[in-house]
Enzyme design. Structure first.
Site, short mmCIF file in Angstrom:
data_model
loop_
_atom_site.label_atom_id
_atom_site.label_comp_id
_atom_site.label_asym_id
_atom_site.label_seq_id
_atom_site.Cartn_x
_atom_site.Cartn_y
_atom_site.Cartn_z
N ASP A 103 0.87 -1.17 0.00
CA ASP A 103 0.00 0.00 0.00
C ASP A 103 0.91 1.22 0.00
O ASP A 103 1.87 1.27 0.77
CB ASP A 103 -0.85 -0.02 1.28
CG ASP A 103 -2.28 0.37 1.04
OD1 ASP A 103 -2.48 1.49 0.55
OD2 ASP A 103 -3.17 -0.44 1.35
N ASP A 205 -3.24 4.57 -2.34
CA ASP A 205 -4.38 5.06 -1.57
C ASP A 205 -4.93 6.36 -2.18
O ASP A 205 -4.16 7.25 -2.55
CB ASP A 205 -3.87 5.33 -0.14
CG ASP A 205 -4.99 5.55 0.85
OD1 ASP A 205 -5.77 4.61 1.07
OD2 ASP A 205 -5.08 6.66 1.42
N GLU A 268 -6.55 3.34 -6.03
CA GLU A 268 -7.85 3.30 -5.32
C GLU A 268 -8.65 4.51 -5.79
O GLU A 268 -8.23 5.65 -5.58
CB GLU A 268 -7.65 3.38 -3.80
CG GLU A 268 -8.97 3.22 -3.07
CD GLU A 268 -9.03 3.88 -1.70
OE1 GLU A 268 -9.91 3.51 -0.92
OE2 GLU A 268 -8.22 4.79 -1.41
N HIS A 329 -11.35 -3.33 3.25
CA HIS A 329 -11.38 -2.97 4.67
C HIS A 329 -12.22 -1.73 4.97
O HIS A 329 -12.34 -1.34 6.12
CB HIS A 329 -9.95 -2.77 5.16
CG HIS A 329 -9.25 -1.65 4.43
ND1 HIS A 329 -8.95 -1.72 3.09
CD2 HIS A 329 -8.86 -0.43 4.84
CE1 HIS A 329 -8.38 -0.58 2.72
NE2 HIS A 329 -8.31 0.21 3.77
N ASP A 330 -12.74 -1.08 3.93
CA ASP A 330 -13.55 0.12 4.14
C ASP A 330 -15.04 -0.14 3.95
O ASP A 330 -15.85 0.76 4.21
CB ASP A 330 -13.13 1.21 3.14
CG ASP A 330 -11.71 1.69 3.39
OD1 ASP A 330 -11.29 1.74 4.56
OD2 ASP A 330 -11.02 2.01 2.40
C1 NOJ Z 1 -8.55 4.81 1.89
C2 NOJ Z 1 -8.21 3.68 2.80
O1 NOJ Z 1 -8.60 2.48 2.21
C3 NOJ Z 1 -8.91 3.94 4.11
O2 NOJ Z 1 -8.87 2.87 4.98
C4 NOJ Z 1 -8.29 5.17 4.71
O3 NOJ Z 1 -8.99 5.53 5.90
C5 NOJ Z 1 -8.33 6.35 3.74
N1 NOJ Z 1 -7.96 5.98 2.41
C6 NOJ Z 1 -7.39 7.42 4.18
O4 NOJ Z 1 -6.08 6.98 3.97
#
Ligand code: NOJ
Length: 531
Positions: A103, A205, A268, A329-330
């Site tokens: 990442d 990210d 992402e 994970h989000d």
């Molecule tokens: C995306 C990440 O997947 C998430 O977990 C994070 O909180 C935000 N970006 C900020 O980095």
């Protein structure tokens, strides 16, 4: 004639598996997963058949956002292990024929990063311009109306130096100023550091956030905003993200990576399809894979899914390689979003559609969101945006029915699912009808059928809730029929269907198919290798 299988890149043929390191396997016995833990489970990943492991951030961090707030881009967080552990992990992954994707979090650092400490120390510090500092608006308030994804204004007042700094996420995550060439250089050096070590790629990210409007114009109001929705939805983020200049930054990243050979750049990106595909860039100057989260967002019915797949396929230009994601994970876990049986159909989609699949750890054993009692909440998002915690989808991987699900020898950092005794790797490996057996078989079949790995996608239609498509590679074809409805459905073919049934989700005996039609039970799917 299509290209031979061998001519495709590893990441076009391969399957990516996301490991959330805090929750994969705890080897040190402190209740939090670590690098040694991941090493202990590499045989499992190799058995499952995935090709690349993407590990969420493992860098030193105060963990305000669980690693997405970094204080040292070229170090390893002691909670996870040491640089020696990292080197060993990389070596072992390669030894087992897999790849490692890291990442990369270039949009923001932790507020405790030395760069930010310097930047906020005075207005004339040489690193002042590494972050985004602005004077207050005439009324003394924030410089503009940009909102934080984590709620409230995106601007934080700094008393000492009398300016605001911008943070798209937590105030503990100040955004870097990518217009500053020194920032660019520093981050490109970070990339080189890991590439030199031999990592196979990066998942970047929030890549679409990197560039902001240079005039800092207010975002226009969102006419569809409904009171109570997250603040970030109050405005159309026309100026705070997805700015044209972002593509130059990405081109720069590709320039850093390309001399290292077949390394993978994933972005992402949460944008509508039309915008998403612009991130492939021109002539190979974009990301290889702009993460496609559409299956997470789509209304879960055959019509919407069929329309989505066709729209996405239709939006790709020659050379743009598709990809699909079911969870991360989000986001709520797929099983909790759509239920167990539909999650099986989703697995079929993920592993038979054209494009690189990314799996989220635990989805393959049917993990679901776990209720987190208030006293165990960890995610800072819950504090700034109550009800939006991401803890439920980040709970420990369930390895066995032993204490703490074989994840740890002590109480884990987040609670375990209460059904872990039935739903775990060890138990499901032995059970023919388990989610894990289905995933294992889908991966096996995908690997043995070039049509599934790289073949063209040919939509054959939607009959009620039954979606049918074909994948074809150099004359070899695979037919996929998925019935999202609860009622039995029949697919009437214009030509004779002849082939071998490779997978049937309901577990009906596989075997030969010779017919003009296929009838599929409710919430069932078949994968057929055509003669
Ligand atoms: C995306 C990440 O997947 C998430 O977990 C994070 O909180 C935000 N970006 C900020 O980095």
């Amino acid at each position: 004639m299509q290209k031979e299988l061998e001519e495709y890149r590893w990441w076009q043929k391969g399957i990516i598996y996301q490991v959330y390191p805090r929750s994969f396997k705890d080897a040190s016995g402190d209740g939090t997963g670590d690098l040694q833990g991941i090493m202990q489970k590499l045989d499992y990943l190799a058995w499952l058949g995935v090709d690349a492991v993407w590990v969420s951030p493992i860098y030193p961090s105060p963990m305000d956002d669980f690693g997405y707030d970094i204080t040292d881009y070229t170090g390893i967080e002691p909670l996870f292990g040491s640089m020696q552990d990292f080197d060993e992990l990389l070596h072992l992954i390669h030894q087992k024929g897999m790849k490692l994707i890291l990442d990369l979090v270039p949009n923001h650092t932790s507020y405790l990063h030395p760069w930010f400490k310097e930047s906020r120390s005075s207005r004339d510090n040489p690193r002042r311009d590494w972050y985004i500092w602005r004077d207050p608006a005439p009324d003394g308030g924030p410089p503009n109306n940009w909102q934080s994804v984590f709620g409230g204004s995106g601007w934080e007042w700094d008393e000492e130096t009398g300016q605001y700094y911008y943070h798209a996420f937590l105030k503990e995550q100040p955004d870097l100023n990518w217009r500053n060439p020194d920032v660019k250089k520093a981050m490109f050096d970070v990339m080189r550091f890991w590439l030199e070590k031999g990592v196979d790629g990066f998942r970047v990210d929030v890549i679409w956030h990197l560039m902001k409007d240079h005039l800092f114009r207010d975002n226009p109001p969102n006419p569809d905003y409904i009171e109570g929705e997250p603040d970030i939805k109050r405005y159309l983020n026309a100026y705070s993200e997805d700015q044209p200049g972002v593509h130059d930054i990405i081109a720069g990243m590709r320039k850093v990576m390309d001399p290292y050979g077949e390394r993978l750049l994933i972005g992402e990106i949460y944008l509508p399809i039309g915008r998403l595909v612009t991130y492939y860039g021109k002539e190979g100057a974009g990301v290889h894979l702009p993460f496609n989260f559409q299956l997470i967002q789509v209304a879960w019915d055959a019509e919407s899914i069929y329309a989505l797949v066709n729209e996405y396929e239709g939006s790709l230009l020659p050379g743009n390689w598709p990809n699909w994601v079911l969870g991360n994970h989000d986001k709520d876990r797929v099983l909790s979003r759509i239920g167990e049986q539909q999650a099986r159909l989703a697995a079929v989609l993920l592993l038979t559609l054209r494009g690189t699949p990314t799996m989220y750890y635990g989805d393959e054993i049917g993990m679901h969101d776990v209720h987190i009692p208030p006293e165990r909440i960890q995610d800072p998002k819950e504090l700034t945006m109550p009800g939006y915690s991401r803890d439920p989808q980040r709970t420990p991987m369930q390895w066995s029915n032993a204490a703490y699900a074989g994840f740890s020898e002590t109480e884990p950092w987040l609670p375990l699912a209460d059904d872990y005794q039935a739903r775990n790797v060890e138990t499901e490996k032995e059970a023919a009808g388990s989610m894990l057996s289905l995933y294992k078989r889908l991966i096996e079949v995908r690997k043995q059928e070039p049509a599934l790995q790289v073949g063209d996608f040919i939509p054959l239609g939607l009959q009620g809730q039954l979606m049918v498509f074909k994948r074809i590679h150099n004359g070899a074809g695979v037919l996929v029929a998925i019935n999202f409805g609860k009622e039995k459905a029949v697919y009437q073919s214009e030509t004779k269907l002849q082939g071998e049934i490779l997978i049937s989700v309901s577990g009906k005996p596989e075997g030969r198919l010779v017919a003009d039609s296929i009838s599929i039970e409710g919430e069932d799917a078949v994968v057929v290798r055509l003669d």
